[in-house]
Design a protein around this motif. Structure first.
Motif, PDB file in Angstrom:
ATOM      1  N   PRO A 247       0.812  -1.226   0.000  1.00 42.43           N
ATOM      2  CA  PRO A 247       0.000   0.000   0.000  1.00 42.43           C
ATOM      3  C   PRO A 247       0.842   1.270   0.000  1.00 42.43           C
ATOM      4  O   PRO A 247       0.374   2.310  -0.486  1.00 42.43           O
ATOM      5  N   TRP A 248       2.071   1.219   0.518  1.00 42.90           N
ATOM      6  CA  TRP A 248       2.926   2.407   0.473  1.00 42.90           C
ATOM      7  C   TRP A 248       3.234   2.792  -0.966  1.00 42.90           C
ATOM      8  O   TRP A 248       3.354   3.969  -1.287  1.00 42.90           O
ATOM      9  N   TRP A 249       3.409   1.787  -1.821  1.00 44.66           N
ATOM     10  CA  TRP A 249       3.748   2.050  -3.228  1.00 44.66           C
ATOM     11  C   TRP A 249       2.568   2.729  -3.928  1.00 44.66           C
ATOM     12  O   TRP A 249       2.772   3.544  -4.828  1.00 44.66           O
ATOM     13  N   LEU A 250       1.354   2.396  -3.525  1.00 46.18           N
ATOM     14  CA  LEU A 250       0.181   3.081  -4.065  1.00 46.18           C
ATOM     15  C   LEU A 250       0.060   4.488  -3.501  1.00 46.18           C
ATOM     16  O   LEU A 250      -0.222   5.443  -4.226  1.00 46.18           O
ATOM     17  N   ALA A 251       0.301   4.609  -2.200  1.00 51.47           N
ATOM     18  CA  ALA A 251       0.106   5.887  -1.520  1.00 51.47           C
ATOM     19  C   ALA A 251       1.058   6.961  -2.026  1.00 51.47           C
ATOM     20  O   ALA A 251       0.693   8.135  -2.098  1.00 51.47           O
TER      21      ALA A 251
ATOM     22  N   GLY B  64       1.491 -11.595  -1.557  1.00 45.11           N
ATOM     23  CA  GLY B  64       1.945 -10.721  -0.469  1.00 45.11           C
ATOM     24  C   GLY B  64       3.229 -10.019  -0.861  1.00 45.11           C
ATOM     25  O   GLY B  64       4.000 -10.539  -1.658  1.00 45.11           O
ATOM     26  N   GLU B  65       3.348  -8.788  -0.416  1.00 46.16           N
ATOM     27  CA  GLU B  65       2.638  -8.095   0.630  1.00 46.16           C
ATOM     28  C   GLU B  65       1.547  -7.223   0.003  1.00 46.16           C
ATOM     29  O   GLU B  65       1.810  -6.431  -0.895  1.00 46.16           O
ATOM     30  N   ILE B  66       0.341  -7.383   0.534  1.00 48.34           N
ATOM     31  CA  ILE B  66      -0.773  -6.544   0.094  1.00 48.34           C
ATOM     32  C   ILE B  66      -1.510  -6.071   1.342  1.00 48.34           C
ATOM     33  O   ILE B  66      -1.263  -6.555   2.439  1.00 48.34           O
ATOM     34  N   GLY B  67      -2.428  -5.108   1.175  1.00 51.97           N
ATOM     35  CA  GLY B  67      -3.210  -4.665   2.330  1.00 51.97           C
ATOM     36  C   GLY B  67      -3.486  -3.178   2.322  1.00 51.97           C
ATOM     37  O   GLY B  67      -3.542  -2.537   1.264  1.00 51.97           O
ATOM     38  N   LEU B  68      -3.641  -2.638   3.525  1.00 47.30           N
ATOM     39  CA  LEU B  68      -4.023  -1.242   3.697  1.00 47.30           C
ATOM     40  C   LEU B  68      -3.169  -0.588   4.772  1.00 47.30           C
ATOM     41  O   LEU B  68      -2.790  -1.235   5.748  1.00 47.30           O
ATOM     42  N   ASP B  69      -2.893   0.710   4.584  1.00 49.19           N
ATOM     43  CA  ASP B  69      -2.184   1.490   5.605  1.00 49.19           C
ATOM     44  C   ASP B  69      -2.874   2.838   5.722  1.00 49.19           C
ATOM     45  O   ASP B  69      -2.775   3.674   4.834  1.00 49.19           O
TER      46      ASP B  69
ATOM     47  N   ALA C  59      -1.298   8.329   9.356  1.00 54.78           N
ATOM     48  CA  ALA C  59      -1.348   9.735   8.943  1.00 54.78           C
ATOM     49  C   ALA C  59      -0.445  10.027   7.755  1.00 54.78           C
ATOM     50  O   ALA C  59      -0.738  10.907   6.936  1.00 54.78           O
ATOM     51  N   ARG C  60       0.634   9.286   7.647  1.00 56.57           N
ATOM     52  CA  ARG C  60       1.601   9.493   6.564  1.00 56.57           C
ATOM     53  C   ARG C  60       0.970   9.296   5.187  1.00 56.57           C
ATOM     54  O   ARG C  60       1.429   9.866   4.200  1.00 56.57           O
ATOM     55  N   PHE C  61      -0.096   8.462   5.121  1.00 59.69           N
ATOM     56  CA  PHE C  61      -0.665   8.114   3.818  1.00 59.69           C
ATOM     57  C   PHE C  61      -2.102   8.598   3.666  1.00 59.69           C
ATOM     58  O   PHE C  61      -2.867   8.046   2.879  1.00 59.69           O
TER      59      PHE C  61
ATOM     60  N   ARG D 267      -3.570   0.497  11.159  1.00 61.58           N
ATOM     61  CA  ARG D 267      -4.772   1.283  11.454  1.00 61.58           C
ATOM     62  C   ARG D 267      -5.909   0.937  10.493  1.00 61.58           C
ATOM     63  O   ARG D 267      -6.719   1.799  10.129  1.00 61.58           O
ATOM     64  N   SER D 268      -5.956  -0.311  10.071  1.00 62.06           N
ATOM     65  CA  SER D 268      -6.915  -0.702   9.036  1.00 62.06           C
ATOM     66  C   SER D 268      -7.329  -2.163   9.141  1.00 62.06           C
ATOM     67  O   SER D 268      -7.975  -2.682   8.228  1.00 62.06           O
ATOM     68  N   ALA D 269      -6.968  -2.841  10.225  1.00 65.69           N
ATOM     69  CA  ALA D 269      -7.245  -4.277  10.308  1.00 65.69           C
ATOM     70  C   ALA D 269      -8.740  -4.575  10.182  1.00 65.69           C
ATOM     71  O   ALA D 269      -9.134  -5.547   9.527  1.00 65.69           O
ATOM     72  N   GLY D 270      -9.578  -3.728  10.795  1.00 63.97           N
ATOM     73  CA  GLY D 270     -11.014  -3.938  10.693  1.00 63.97           C
ATOM     74  C   GLY D 270     -11.504  -3.831   9.261  1.00 63.97           C
ATOM     75  O   GLY D 270     -12.333  -4.643   8.814  1.00 63.97           O
ATOM     76  N   THR D 271     -10.987  -2.839   8.530  1.00 63.88           N
ATOM     77  CA  THR D 271     -11.384  -2.667   7.127  1.00 63.88           C
ATOM     78  C   THR D 271     -10.901  -3.841   6.286  1.00 63.88           C
ATOM     79  O   THR D 271     -11.627  -4.341   5.416  1.00 63.88           O
TER      80      THR D 271
END
Length: 260
Positions: A63-67, A90-95, A98-100, A134-138
């Motif tokens: 997700p950092w590469w997308l952000a 992997g690695e995939i997901g959400l971040d 605040a940085r992103f 900060r995104s585990a629920g999502t």
């Protein structure tokens, strides 16, 4: 050589000398799940792993590469195209740190599209290593909405790498049958240590998440030492013998990754 120790989340592509580390790991009996961060690099990673049985290459899009704009729609398309045919993701997901801020919609779009591709192209034994800050629920909501947490013969194994969500999210992920890969830096925090105590032993994997910085000089020996320290710390937290931890965690890795 059958792996005697397994690193369930690292990044050979980000190491200064990936082929050297891969050769050394193979010689030392260290297995590696090489988690991709950019789908454009996967072909090279898979070639590297193809003649090293203890190395597993995963196609990913961090997700950092997308952000930060390093990857976009074209790379999401490539990820979905390749992942549809691959067991290891992997690695995939959400971040959502605040940085992103501001990139959440693109990150969610990528994860939703990936899940769509996996649902339409099921593979028995698929493993997914997930980044969730900060995104585990999502993340759990997305996986659940696509049926990827529903127990079936072809359901993927979901592994949360360096879990840092809430206590309730940890329970939710554990109840859903997810695994958790634990590293030294996770255990450096009070919350990380408490989570390591709570995670059932049969759901723990070891990882290094190495390297800490791109293009860092890394050796397989340093990975082994890090995994050993992590294992010893978990043993202390769970008040049990370190050898038992090593044995159970290696058995977990054999089960998840179908190691030979």
């Amino acid at each position: 050589m059958e792996p005697q120790l397994f690193d369930a989340h690292c990044h050979l592509d980000l190491m200064a000398c990936p082929d050297t580390v891969a050769d050394e790991a193979t010689a030392l009996g260290l297995g590696l799940f090489d988690c991709g961060v950019d789908p454009r690099d996967f072909a090279a990673a898979k070639t590297r792993a193809s003649h090293r049985p203890s190395i597993i290459a995963g196609v990913g899009l961090h997700p950092w590469w997308l952000a930060d704009g390093r990857c976009g729609t074209a790379e999401i398309n490539l990820l979905c195209e390749v992942a549809a045919q691959e067991r290891f993701i992997g690695e995939i997901g959400l971040d959502f740190s605040a940085r992103f801020v501001g990139s959440e919609p693109l990150q969610i779009q990528a994860l939703e599209r990936l899940c769509d591709a996996l649902v339409h192209h099921p593979l028995t034994g698929r493993v997914i290593s997930i980044h969730a800050v900060r995104s585990a629920g999502t993340v759990l909501d997305v996986l659940e909405s696509h049926g990827l947490l529903t127990p079936r013969p072809d359901s993927p194994v979901i592994t949360f790498h360096w879990f840092s969500g809430t206590s309730d999210e940890l329970v939710r992920a554990s109840d859903a049958g997810c695994y958790f890969s634990v590293n030294e830096r996770m255990l450096a925090t009070k919350r990380g240590r408490e989570y390591a105590r709570q995670i059932p032993l049969d759901r723990i994997l070891l990882e290094t998440d190495a390297p800490a910085e791109p293009n860092t000089e890394t050796s397989a020996q340093s990975l082994i030492k890090s995994l050993a320290r992590t294992s010893m710390r978990i043993a202390s937290l769970k008040n049990c013998d370190a050898k038992r931890i090593e044995s159970v965690v290696l058995a977990n890795a054999h089960s998840v990754f179908d190691l030979r």
